[in-house]
Design an enzyme around this catalytic site. Structure first.
Site, PDB file in Angstrom:
ATOM      1  N   CYS A  49       0.823  -1.209   0.000  1.00  0.00           N
ATOM      2  CA  CYS A  49       0.000   0.000   0.000  1.00  0.00           C
ATOM      3  C   CYS A  49       0.860   1.264   0.000  1.00  0.00           C
ATOM      4  CB  CYS A  49      -0.994  -0.040   1.147  1.00  0.00           C
ATOM      5  SG  CYS A  49      -2.434   0.986   0.808  1.00  0.00           S
ATOM      6  N   ARG A  60     -11.966   7.142  -1.915  1.00  0.00           N
ATOM      7  CA  ARG A  60     -10.896   6.178  -1.674  1.00  0.00           C
ATOM      8  C   ARG A  60     -11.342   4.825  -2.219  1.00  0.00           C
ATOM      9  NH1 ARG A  60      -7.073   7.773   1.736  1.00  0.00           N
ATOM     10  NH2 ARG A  60      -6.452   5.633   2.197  1.00  0.00           N
ATOM     11  N   HIS A  82      -3.546  -5.562   1.690  1.00  0.00           N
ATOM     12  CA  HIS A  82      -3.126  -5.731   3.075  1.00  0.00           C
ATOM     13  C   HIS A  82      -4.270  -6.351   3.836  1.00  0.00           C
ATOM     14  CE1 HIS A  82      -5.241  -1.971   3.493  1.00  0.00           C
ATOM     15  NE2 HIS A  82      -4.296  -1.262   2.933  1.00  0.00           N
TER      16      HIS A  82
END
Ligand code: GLN
Length: 255
Positions: free
Chosen positions: A103, A137, A208
């Site tokens: 990330c 996002r 993740h």
């Protein structure tokens, strides 16, 4: 003295970069998986940290790990990476060490991360750049299919499942292979169908949650590759729970 690697012939040396700052979404879990899977096989495991202002030894580690971070922490780490660690990381990658960025760490392995009129410079180990564009996002469960035969990475095929949460959209340079193709989720930019990037032993991904507990086959690939062993050289472990974790992450991603 046993002669097989799984019986105690090697030690995996890991360097955690900025574990105090680049650690959102339980990046520590990734390191714990490496540590436990080595221990269960009698393989030594050493982890050390290099954070702000600390030097980085280009020769001492088999795997360099850079986890996820908030924009604010990323900015601090980016400045420090350039000032104190970029040359060592390039030297480590050039001698074949693994560098894994997750990330925010993935973004910093690229050329740059642009947001709010500012450009945060990365170390340029991957030919990617990241832009914080208007829009939501990219958050949710994600699954990608890795198929790297064309990239000559010897990673073979497999499915990685995880979780992503990034504002940045990452774009690959010409000739830069992705890590995989998106089966479900957003991936690098929400539209290309590509996820992550890989160049020799340098691997970046948005997955993740953390990545390795949900994908222990990939953890084993990293261990073997870092120790210079063929992927099938590691002794199989009882992975019932790990397989369930993988299946449940796939299910969460709708597969
Ligand atoms: N700050 C970066 C972004 O939002 C990376 C976030 C993360 O590491 N989860 O794009």
């Amino acid at each position: 003295m046993p002669d097989s690697p799984e019986a105690g012939d090697g030690t995996l040396n890991v360097c955690a970069l900025y574990p105090d700052l680049m650690n959102i979404y339980a990046d520590r879990g990734n390191l714990l998986v490496l540590e436990r899977r080595c221990a269960w096989r009698g393989i030594g495991f050493e982890v050390s940290a290099s954070s702000l202002g600390e030097p980085l030894d280009a020769d001492a580690h088999d795997l360099y790990y850079l986890g996820g971070g908030q924009d604010r922490d990323q900015r601090l780490c980016a400045e420090d990476l350039l000032a104190t660690k970029r040359d060592a990381l390039h030297a480590a990658a050039a001698r074949g060490a693994l560098v894994l960025g997750v990330c925010g760490g993935y973004q910093l392995l690229g050329h740059s991360y642009s947001l709010d009129g500012e450009q945060i410079e990365g170390v340029g180990l991957l030919d990617v750049h990241t832009v914080r564009e208007p829009g939501p996002r990219l958050i949710g469960n994600v699954a990608i299919e890795i198929s790297l035969e064309g990239a000559g990475e010897g990673l073979g095929d497999g499915v990685l499942a995880g979780f992503e949460n990034h504002g940045g959209r990452t774009y690959l340079g010409d000739g830069q292979p992705p890590l995989g193709r998106v089966l479900s989720g957003y991936g690098n930019d929400g539209s290309s169908g590509l996820e992550g990037a890989v160049r020799r032993g340098v691997i970046g991904t948005y997955l993740h949650g953390p990545l390795l507990p949900k994908n222990v086959w990939f953890a084993d690939w990293l261990i073997a590759r870092a120790l210079g062993l063929p992927a099938d050289a590691l002794r199989a472990l009882e992975d019932d729970l790990e397989r369930q974790a993988h299946a449940s992450a796939l299910q969460a991603a709708g597969l």
